[in-house]
Design a protein around this motif. Structure first.
Motif, PDB file in Angstrom:
ATOM      1  N   CYS A 165     -27.249 -15.550  21.706  1.00  0.00           N
ATOM      2  CA  CYS A 165     -28.291 -14.699  23.192  1.00  0.00           C
ATOM      3  C   CYS A 165     -29.234 -14.268  22.104  1.00  0.00           C
ATOM      4  O   CYS A 165     -30.136 -12.963  22.932  1.00  0.00           O
ATOM      5  N   ARG A 166     -29.746 -15.113  21.941  1.00  0.00           N
ATOM      6  CA  ARG A 166     -31.265 -14.892  20.558  1.00  0.00           C
ATOM      7  C   ARG A 166     -32.444 -14.680  21.921  1.00  0.00           C
ATOM      8  O   ARG A 166     -32.529 -15.568  22.584  1.00  0.00           O
ATOM      9  N   ARG A 167     -33.363 -13.982  21.474  1.00  0.00           N
ATOM     10  CA  ARG A 167     -34.465 -14.013  22.302  1.00  0.00           C
ATOM     11  C   ARG A 167     -34.250 -14.267  23.996  1.00  0.00           C
ATOM     12  O   ARG A 167     -34.990 -15.071  25.110  1.00  0.00           O
ATOM     13  N   ALA A 168     -33.866 -13.582  24.612  1.00  0.00           N
ATOM     14  CA  ALA A 168     -33.587 -12.813  25.992  1.00  0.00           C
ATOM     15  C   ALA A 168     -33.235 -11.693  26.120  1.00  0.00           C
ATOM     16  O   ALA A 168     -33.193 -10.706  27.886  1.00  0.00           O
ATOM     17  N   GLY A 169     -33.980 -11.080  24.999  1.00  0.00           N
ATOM     18  CA  GLY A 169     -34.250  -9.700  25.625  1.00  0.00           C
ATOM     19  C   GLY A 169     -33.447  -8.407  24.894  1.00  0.00           C
ATOM     20  O   GLY A 169     -33.217  -7.488  25.202  1.00  0.00           O
ATOM     21  N   LEU A 170     -32.555  -8.878  24.976  1.00  0.00           N
ATOM     22  CA  LEU A 170     -31.110  -8.068  24.285  1.00  0.00           C
ATOM     23  C   LEU A 170     -31.030  -7.059  23.117  1.00  0.00           C
ATOM     24  O   LEU A 170     -31.164  -6.207  23.483  1.00  0.00           O
ATOM     25  N   GLY A 171     -31.944  -7.417  22.655  1.00  0.00           N
ATOM     26  CA  GLY A 171     -32.366  -6.950  21.355  1.00  0.00           C
ATOM     27  C   GLY A 171     -32.667  -5.524  21.362  1.00  0.00           C
ATOM     28  O   GLY A 171     -33.146  -4.489  21.199  1.00  0.00           O
ATOM     29  N   LYS A 172     -34.090  -5.546  22.603  1.00  0.00           N
ATOM     30  CA  LYS A 172     -35.120  -4.913  22.716  1.00  0.00           C
ATOM     31  C   LYS A 172     -33.997  -3.781  23.524  1.00  0.00           C
ATOM     32  O   LYS A 172     -34.226  -2.649  23.489  1.00  0.00           O
ATOM     33  N   ARG A 173     -33.401  -4.106  24.245  1.00  0.00           N
ATOM     34  CA  ARG A 173     -32.284  -3.448  25.348  1.00  0.00           C
ATOM     35  C   ARG A 173     -30.977  -2.864  24.894  1.00  0.00           C
ATOM     36  O   ARG A 173     -31.134  -1.719  25.061  1.00  0.00           O
ATOM     37  N   LEU A 174     -31.003  -3.055  23.632  1.00  0.00           N
ATOM     38  CA  LEU A 174     -30.077  -1.779  22.515  1.00  0.00           C
ATOM     39  C   LEU A 174     -30.546  -0.662  22.117  1.00  0.00           C
ATOM     40  O   LEU A 174     -30.428  -0.109  22.149  1.00  0.00           O
ATOM     41  N   SER A 199     -33.117  -4.565   5.648  1.00  0.00           N
ATOM     42  CA  SER A 199     -34.322  -5.335   4.505  1.00  0.00           C
ATOM     43  C   SER A 199     -34.910  -6.272   4.971  1.00  0.00           C
ATOM     44  O   SER A 199     -35.741  -6.649   6.638  1.00  0.00           O
ATOM     45  N   SER A 200     -35.656  -6.705   3.992  1.00  0.00           N
ATOM     46  CA  SER A 200     -37.790  -6.643   4.005  1.00  0.00           C
ATOM     47  C   SER A 200     -37.688  -7.914   4.825  1.00  0.00           C
ATOM     48  O   SER A 200     -38.136  -8.671   4.832  1.00  0.00           O
ATOM     49  N   THR A 201     -36.194  -9.210   3.970  1.00  0.00           N
ATOM     50  CA  THR A 201     -35.878 -10.168   4.545  1.00  0.00           C
ATOM     51  C   THR A 201     -35.463 -10.221   5.681  1.00  0.00           C
ATOM     52  O   THR A 201     -35.614 -12.114   6.603  1.00  0.00           O
ATOM     53  N   GLN A 202     -35.196 -10.081   6.771  1.00  0.00           N
ATOM     54  CA  GLN A 202     -35.010  -9.811   8.591  1.00  0.00           C
ATOM     55  C   GLN A 202     -36.121  -9.318   9.213  1.00  0.00           C
ATOM     56  O   GLN A 202     -36.580  -8.554   9.743  1.00  0.00           O
ATOM     57  N   LYS A 203     -36.998 -10.664   9.221  1.00  0.00           N
ATOM     58  CA  LYS A 203     -38.543 -10.440   9.749  1.00  0.00           C
ATOM     59  C   LYS A 203     -38.086 -10.540  11.507  1.00  0.00           C
ATOM     60  O   LYS A 203     -39.300  -9.688  11.548  1.00  0.00           O
ATOM     61  N   VAL A 223     -37.654  -6.808  11.722  1.00  0.00           N
ATOM     62  CA  VAL A 223     -38.696  -5.903  11.718  1.00  0.00           C
ATOM     63  C   VAL A 223     -39.488  -5.937  12.696  1.00  0.00           C
ATOM     64  O   VAL A 223     -40.317  -5.237  12.756  1.00  0.00           O
ATOM     65  N   ALA A 224     -40.450  -7.496  13.104  1.00  0.00           N
ATOM     66  CA  ALA A 224     -40.997  -7.911  14.238  1.00  0.00           C
ATOM     67  C   ALA A 224     -40.485  -6.310  15.631  1.00  0.00           C
ATOM     68  O   ALA A 224     -41.363  -6.325  16.264  1.00  0.00           O
ATOM     69  N   LEU A 225     -39.387  -6.620  15.836  1.00  0.00           N
ATOM     70  CA  LEU A 225     -38.810  -6.005  17.255  1.00  0.00           C
ATOM     71  C   LEU A 225     -39.489  -4.623  17.265  1.00  0.00           C
ATOM     72  O   LEU A 225     -39.944  -4.014  17.268  1.00  0.00           O
ATOM     73  N   TYR A 226     -38.562  -3.812  15.889  1.00  0.00           N
ATOM     74  CA  TYR A 226     -39.312  -2.699  15.486  1.00  0.00           C
ATOM     75  C   TYR A 226     -40.193  -2.053  15.664  1.00  0.00           C
ATOM     76  O   TYR A 226     -40.921  -1.187  16.399  1.00  0.00           O
ATOM     77  N   VAL A 227     -41.692  -3.590  15.024  1.00  0.00           N
ATOM     78  CA  VAL A 227     -42.403  -2.617  15.207  1.00  0.00           C
ATOM     79  C   VAL A 227     -43.139  -2.826  16.570  1.00  0.00           C
ATOM     80  O   VAL A 227     -43.797  -1.956  16.497  1.00  0.00           O
ATOM     81  N   LYS A 228     -42.551  -3.542  17.573  1.00  0.00           N
ATOM     82  CA  LYS A 228     -43.417  -4.342  19.426  1.00  0.00           C
ATOM     83  C   LYS A 228     -42.347  -3.247  18.960  1.00  0.00           C
ATOM     84  O   LYS A 228     -42.909  -2.529  20.212  1.00  0.00           O
ATOM     85  N   LEU A 229     -41.524  -2.142  19.589  1.00  0.00           N
ATOM     86  CA  LEU A 229     -40.834  -1.190  20.264  1.00  0.00           C
ATOM     87  C   LEU A 229     -41.183   0.313  19.768  1.00  0.00           C
ATOM     88  O   LEU A 229     -41.236   1.153  20.269  1.00  0.00           O
ATOM     89  N   GLY A 230     -42.245   0.091  18.672  1.00  0.00           N
ATOM     90  CA  GLY A 230     -43.424   1.498  18.406  1.00  0.00           C
ATOM     91  C   GLY A 230     -43.008   2.118  17.015  1.00  0.00           C
ATOM     92  O   GLY A 230     -43.426   2.836  16.739  1.00  0.00           O
ATOM     93  N   PHE A 231     -41.848   1.660  16.127  1.00  0.00           N
ATOM     94  CA  PHE A 231     -41.136   2.273  15.221  1.00  0.00           C
ATOM     95  C   PHE A 231     -42.223   1.556  13.494  1.00  0.00           C
ATOM     96  O   PHE A 231     -43.465   0.639  13.932  1.00  0.00           O
TER      97      PHE A 231
END
Length: 227
Positions: free
Chosen positions: A152-161, A182-186, A189-197
């Motif tokens: 269920c990737r790339r469906a916006g679920l990470g952002k909803r959670l 972790s630094s290898t979970q690219k 990390v990209a999602l968190y930056v996009k969400l303002g972290f």
């Protein structure tokens, strides 16, 4: 249609499966990352060439020595993530209701959808409320177990959670949200930056032995967001 709801005891087996798969899928990418770092490339060449020369120009010995080195690096990457899974399944995730649902400042959610006529867990996220040391009694929320199933990737679920966790923290009056990855979970990390972290700390402290962490060439990233 995906529904995000509070964890129920009947979810345990599915949650553990998604958690394990979501963490251990990073083993191979972490191994590829480690083996392409300049230091590990240098060590690999040194081992191959050294074994070849010292072994009387034995190609077999060179290959065996190099293979042992590569196997050690893979073992460390495997242990970095699989060890983390074992530790978590024996601590907070061993009793999710007791750890996350018995305290009003904590919570654990799952994302569920009906697939092929059966409900299926596709993701999860948890929050633990903590006291902020230098803030006159204020609390902040730390996000844990942020996992989205590979189906269920790339469906916006990470952002909803993430938004579910943030809304909970805001309702509880927390001053900020914090998380570690972790630094290898690219992608994470990209999602968190996009969400303002924002990144506030990079370190190598882990429950694993330090030499195992060093071999993976990975670092732990701590990020936070004011709310």
């Amino acid at each position: 249609h995906i529904v995000i709801r509070r964890y129920q005891p009947s979810d345990r087996e599915a949650v553990e499966r998604v958690f394990r798969e979501g963490i251990e899928e990073h083993i191979n990418p972490a191994f590829m990352y480690a083996m392409t770092r300049p230091l590990h490339i240098t060590v690999s060449l040194f081992i191959y060439i050294g074994a070849y020369v010292m072994g009387g120009q034995s190609v077999v010995l060179a290959l065996m020595s190099g293979g042992a080195w590569i196997g050690l690096v893979y073992f460390c990457c495997h242990e970095f993530y699989a060890g983390y899974v074992r530790a978590r399944l024996n601590t907070d995730m061993q009793d999710i209701p007791g750890y996350y649902l018995s305290n009003p400042d904590n919570c654990f959610w799952v994302a569920e959808a009906e697939m092929n006529g059966r409900p299926q867990i596709l993701g999860m996220v948890a929050v633990e409320g903590k006291n902020d040391p230098g803030s006159d009694g204020k609390k902040y929320g730390e996000v844990y177990r942020m996992i989205v199933s590979s189906s269920c990737r790339r469906a916006g679920l990470g952002k909803r959670l993430a938004n579910t966790a943030e809304d909970f923290c805001r309702e509880r009056g927390f001053s900020k949200i914090e998380l570690s990855t972790s630094s290898t979970q690219k992608a994470a990390v990209a999602l968190y930056v996009k969400l303002g972290f924002k990144l506030i700390l990079v370190h190598t402290r882990s429950e694993n032995l330090q030499w195992i962490v060093w071999m993976t060439r990975a670092t732990i990233l701590t990020m936070e967001k004011n709310i």
